[in-house]
Scaffold this motif. Sequence first.
Motif, PDB file in Angstrom:
ATOM      1  N   ASP B  98       6.859  -0.123   2.894  1.00 44.68           N
ATOM      2  CA  ASP B  98       7.965   0.821   2.751  1.00 44.68           C
ATOM      3  C   ASP B  98       9.166   0.112   3.414  1.00 44.68           C
ATOM      4  O   ASP B  98       8.965  -0.834   3.793  1.00 44.68           O
ATOM      5  CB  ASP B  98       7.523   2.215   2.940  1.00 44.68           C
ATOM      6  CG  ASP B  98       7.407   2.155   4.529  1.00 44.68           C
ATOM      7  OD1 ASP B  98       7.784   1.446   5.196  1.00 44.68           O
ATOM      8  OD2 ASP B  98       6.771   3.128   4.798  1.00 44.68           O
ATOM      9  N   ARG B  99      10.200   0.855   3.295  1.00 47.65           N
ATOM     10  CA  ARG B  99      11.460   0.066   3.954  1.00 47.65           C
ATOM     11  C   ARG B  99      11.252   0.013   5.392  1.00 47.65           C
ATOM     12  O   ARG B  99      12.315  -0.449   6.128  1.00 47.65           O
ATOM     13  CB  ARG B  99      12.630   0.988   3.645  1.00 47.65           C
ATOM     14  CG  ARG B  99      13.246   2.206   4.486  1.00 47.65           C
ATOM     15  CD  ARG B  99      14.184   2.753   4.015  1.00 47.65           C
ATOM     16  NE  ARG B  99      14.038   4.222   3.413  1.00 47.65           N
ATOM     17  CZ  ARG B  99      15.015   5.194   3.225  1.00 47.65           C
ATOM     18  NH1 ARG B  99      16.044   5.042   3.750  1.00 47.65           N
ATOM     19  NH2 ARG B  99      14.489   6.199   2.899  1.00 47.65           N
ATOM     20  N   LEU B 104       1.532   0.095   2.397  1.00 45.51           N
ATOM     21  CA  LEU B 104       1.481   1.159   1.381  1.00 45.51           C
ATOM     22  C   LEU B 104      -0.024   0.858   0.618  1.00 45.51           C
ATOM     23  O   LEU B 104      -0.372   1.772  -0.011  1.00 45.51           O
ATOM     24  CB  LEU B 104       2.570   1.256   0.426  1.00 45.51           C
ATOM     25  CG  LEU B 104       3.864   1.658   0.847  1.00 45.51           C
ATOM     26  CD1 LEU B 104       4.957   1.429   0.040  1.00 45.51           C
ATOM     27  CD2 LEU B 104       3.816   2.913   1.720  1.00 45.51           C
ATOM     28  N   TYR B 126      -0.598   3.329  -5.144  1.00 40.96           N
ATOM     29  CA  TYR B 126       0.423   2.444  -5.184  1.00 40.96           C
ATOM     30  C   TYR B 126       1.391   2.352  -6.427  1.00 40.96           C
ATOM     31  O   TYR B 126       2.558   2.154  -6.485  1.00 40.96           O
ATOM     32  CB  TYR B 126       0.218   0.979  -4.870  1.00 40.96           C
ATOM     33  CG  TYR B 126       1.320   0.192  -4.525  1.00 40.96           C
ATOM     34  CD1 TYR B 126       2.204   0.315  -3.650  1.00 40.96           C
ATOM     35  CD2 TYR B 126       1.576  -1.034  -5.181  1.00 40.96           C
ATOM     36  CE1 TYR B 126       3.421  -0.153  -3.381  1.00 40.96           C
ATOM     37  CE2 TYR B 126       2.556  -1.988  -4.941  1.00 40.96           C
ATOM     38  CZ  TYR B 126       3.477  -1.540  -3.962  1.00 40.96           C
ATOM     39  OH  TYR B 126       4.603  -2.274  -3.706  1.00 40.96           O
ATOM     40  N   TYR B 129       4.531   4.336  -6.056  1.00 40.43           N
ATOM     41  CA  TYR B 129       5.812   3.711  -5.399  1.00 40.43           C
ATOM     42  C   TYR B 129       6.581   2.965  -6.436  1.00 40.43           C
ATOM     43  O   TYR B 129       7.801   2.951  -6.267  1.00 40.43           O
ATOM     44  CB  TYR B 129       5.211   2.924  -4.148  1.00 40.43           C
ATOM     45  CG  TYR B 129       6.420   2.565  -3.132  1.00 40.43           C
ATOM     46  CD1 TYR B 129       6.997   3.087  -2.435  1.00 40.43           C
ATOM     47  CD2 TYR B 129       7.030   1.219  -3.241  1.00 40.43           C
ATOM     48  CE1 TYR B 129       7.920   3.089  -1.688  1.00 40.43           C
ATOM     49  CE2 TYR B 129       7.931   0.876  -2.831  1.00 40.43           C
ATOM     50  CZ  TYR B 129       8.388   1.763  -1.643  1.00 40.43           C
ATOM     51  OH  TYR B 129       9.558   0.928  -0.736  1.00 40.43           O
ATOM     52  N   GLY B 132       8.386   4.904  -8.855  1.00 38.48           N
ATOM     53  CA  GLY B 132       9.561   5.529  -8.059  1.00 38.48           C
ATOM     54  C   GLY B 132      10.740   4.721  -8.005  1.00 38.48           C
ATOM     55  O   GLY B 132      11.722   4.912  -8.099  1.00 38.48           O
ATOM     56  N   VAL B 133      10.478   3.177  -7.531  1.00 37.65           N
ATOM     57  CA  VAL B 133      11.580   2.246  -7.432  1.00 37.65           C
ATOM     58  C   VAL B 133      12.005   1.881  -8.853  1.00 37.65           C
ATOM     59  O   VAL B 133      13.230   1.824  -9.003  1.00 37.65           O
ATOM     60  CB  VAL B 133      10.895   1.067  -6.682  1.00 37.65           C
ATOM     61  CG1 VAL B 133      11.750  -0.064  -6.715  1.00 37.65           C
ATOM     62  CG2 VAL B 133      10.574   1.292  -5.263  1.00 37.65           C
ATOM     63  N   THR B 250      -3.105   1.553   7.907  1.00 37.64           N
ATOM     64  CA  THR B 250      -2.688   2.516   7.135  1.00 37.64           C
ATOM     65  C   THR B 250      -1.051   2.486   6.870  1.00 37.64           C
ATOM     66  O   THR B 250      -0.499   1.391   7.705  1.00 37.64           O
ATOM     67  CB  THR B 250      -2.983   4.114   7.855  1.00 37.64           C
ATOM     68  OG1 THR B 250      -2.028   4.295   8.888  1.00 37.64           O
ATOM     69  CG2 THR B 250      -4.130   4.257   7.831  1.00 37.64           C
ATOM     70  N   ARG B 251      -0.526   3.354   6.702  1.00 36.22           N
ATOM     71  CA  ARG B 251       1.141   3.338   6.697  1.00 36.22           C
ATOM     72  C   ARG B 251       1.539   3.296   8.035  1.00 36.22           C
ATOM     73  O   ARG B 251       2.752   2.847   8.114  1.00 36.22           O
ATOM     74  CB  ARG B 251       1.736   4.485   5.998  1.00 36.22           C
ATOM     75  CG  ARG B 251       3.236   4.335   5.491  1.00 36.22           C
ATOM     76  CD  ARG B 251       3.643   5.413   4.664  1.00 36.22           C
ATOM     77  NE  ARG B 251       5.295   5.450   4.807  1.00 36.22           N
ATOM     78  CZ  ARG B 251       5.750   6.552   4.694  1.00 36.22           C
ATOM     79  NH1 ARG B 251       5.505   7.726   4.807  1.00 36.22           N
ATOM     80  NH2 ARG B 251       7.369   6.248   4.958  1.00 36.22           N
ATOM     81  N   ILE B 271      12.598  -4.959  -0.280  1.00 38.18           N
ATOM     82  CA  ILE B 271      12.488  -3.331   0.513  1.00 38.18           C
ATOM     83  C   ILE B 271      11.856  -3.590   1.646  1.00 38.18           C
ATOM     84  O   ILE B 271      10.518  -4.170   1.600  1.00 38.18           O
ATOM     85  CB  ILE B 271      12.086  -2.497  -0.592  1.00 38.18           C
ATOM     86  CG1 ILE B 271      13.106  -2.246  -1.763  1.00 38.18           C
ATOM     87  CG2 ILE B 271      11.779  -1.125   0.247  1.00 38.18           C
ATOM     88  CD1 ILE B 271      12.434  -1.097  -2.733  1.00 38.18           C
TER      89      ILE B 271
END
Lengths: 361, 361
Positions: B98-99, B104, B126, B129, B132-133, B250-251, B271
């Motif tokens: 992620d940013r 992820l 995933y 994500y 979403g982008v 994990t994240r 990103i």
Amino acid sequence: MTVITSSRRVRRTPFTPGVEAAGVTSYTVYNHMLLPAQFGGFVEDYHHLKRHVQVWDVACERQVSVKGPDALRLMTLISPRDLTKMADDQCYYIPVVDRNGGLLNDPVAVKVAANHYWISIADSDYLQYVLGVADALGLDVVVEEPDVSPLAVQGPKSDDLMARVFGDAVREIRFFRYKRLAFEGREMIVARSGYSKQGGFEIYVDDGDYGMPLWEALFAAGEDLHVRAGCPNLIERVEGGLLSYGNDMTRANTPFEAGLGKYVNSPADYIGKAGLTARPVERMIRPLAIEGDLPRCDRLWPVYAGGARVGQVTSAKYSPDFGTNVAIGMIDQSHWDAGTKVEVETQDGMRDAVVQAKFWI
Amino acid sequence: MTVITSSRRVRRTPFTPGVEAAGVTSYTVYNHMLLPAQFGGFVEDYHHLKRHVQVWDVACERQVSVKGPDALRLMTLISPRDLTKMADDQCYYIPVVDRNGGLLNDPVAVKVAANHYWISIADSDYLQYVLGVADALGLDVVVEEPDVSPLAVQGPKSDDLMARVFGDAVREIRFFRYKRLAFEGREMIVARSGYSKQGGFEIYVDDGDYGMPLWEALFAAGEDLHVRAGCPNLIERVEGGLLSYGNDMTRANTPFEAGLGKYVNSPADYIGKAGLTARPVERMIRPLAIEGDLPRCDRLWPVYAGGARVGQVTSAKYSPDFGTNVAIGMIDQSHWDAGTKVEVETQDGMRDAVVQAKFWI
């Protein structure tokens, strides 16, 4: 009967010790977390749920926390439901979609504060979609999964049990509204909501360390109410037409097909608005009564009429109270009228079925 | 020993009939799909994998198909790994973030065609994500989960078995490269890859109807090679340091913490580039040898030294070949040097452990 192999990836919850002590007999996995599926068996659990009160480990209803100056902007971008009138103590069921109107989840949004929402998700990592949108647009918002584990109290005696632990204020909580109530000095969001038609509450336990003390307090307070450990009940939810994302609808379906059109009313230019408007509604969720003995509905069952495929059944179980196999299907427009006779192809053969006018409760 | 309750939501795979007939004894759930976890037991499966050849139902490695004029643009936005030199027949392991640089997923990207990639994912959605982008930026690309179910052939006799079904061309496939080879007249992507250190292939079966015929063809061809149904083996993967997303990282972790820094080399402004660069690396994946009897590692085990918490263990199992409990942990910089003695807190009590210089194979 196949055993589940647990690991850190298939996460335990703050309530798992209580669930194990209560004699859970089967699990499913939901949002990478253990979700109890049976204690005494579907039928025993079902009768108890309709008569008494149960405590459910639904920690797997994970929260997507959206917090920061752009929180409402982000929520408005992703929600087909109008959020402008959402009260400070309100929970909104929102079917969320991609740019073509395909369902990504059907969560409940909770307004925690002015710039802070929780999205209480069904079984898909919707956090990743919200995060993808936020990252791509550089929104000033933090998207994360907090330490919040819902515990549900469901059944006709829920008000009585909850009042003994949280006080009589619980009785005044309206449907899909919440109050902040204290347990052992800690305030938690307590909402009148839950995945059954028997009434009850969901407590958003926002610190795992309070999980087992709360679990035990509920059981200690409710012995004479016949409180038991329970879980979302397959029979009861199908009787009541409570949909399950991943079972009854997927990204292949729109909110309209899922019968959730009344939640699509946002005046804002949300993602998916154009796509959703453009798609015709050619099939829709329908209750079906199926005849004969049924195997477990562990896969999609095609539905036929006159040899042509006209839909699918995705959840089905025998209902003791209604004396028939209750089922949820997605049926083409040509056959979705109540009373239409169809055939359902199970792994054990064809079964006759009839489309119903409405769910059973 | 708790049973798993299956439903359409916890999906069967095209190979499930074969898995059931082969006597699967436990499942886990991965990407909303059944993943076999044991057939004869971890130890029996382990010895067999290292000596013979196994066929694995890894359909749960779902594909995120990214296709269209903006496919490379989108892939470049999400990949910390430089994609500019990716060959037409290449597979790339890419830790995606992620940013803020939080992991992820850790999928394998497959270049299917000039404007078409498959992202073969570990256990998180995933797809959401990536979608979403794409939706937020209005990219000209279709993001979807196609009907592609990987079947792995793993073990030292993999080349021999695969050659009998797909021809000797399989022997020329280089590591993390693929060829399109025909089975019953249908070309499929066959890559030299897989989630073991014993060598082998992954066949991307891109039509579920070919699943069971291929499964049966492999078993029919390999009787004298002692072919058996298998699955990713906990002992073997920990010995080899094969990480599991959701277990070992994990994240909360960056690719650097996961020891995947060598895959972070994109010159593009993806990103997460700034976020990843800004984060210090204060802990890292380490192999640990743990003493004593171990319970199942079904939860995070805190790691201590001198009473202070210095990390966690997330995967652990006794290795018959190395005569010790092999484990994967995330250890703070203060204690990550090889030879450092620590204590691991299991649900059955403290165990002594030593940080290792490298994984066992």
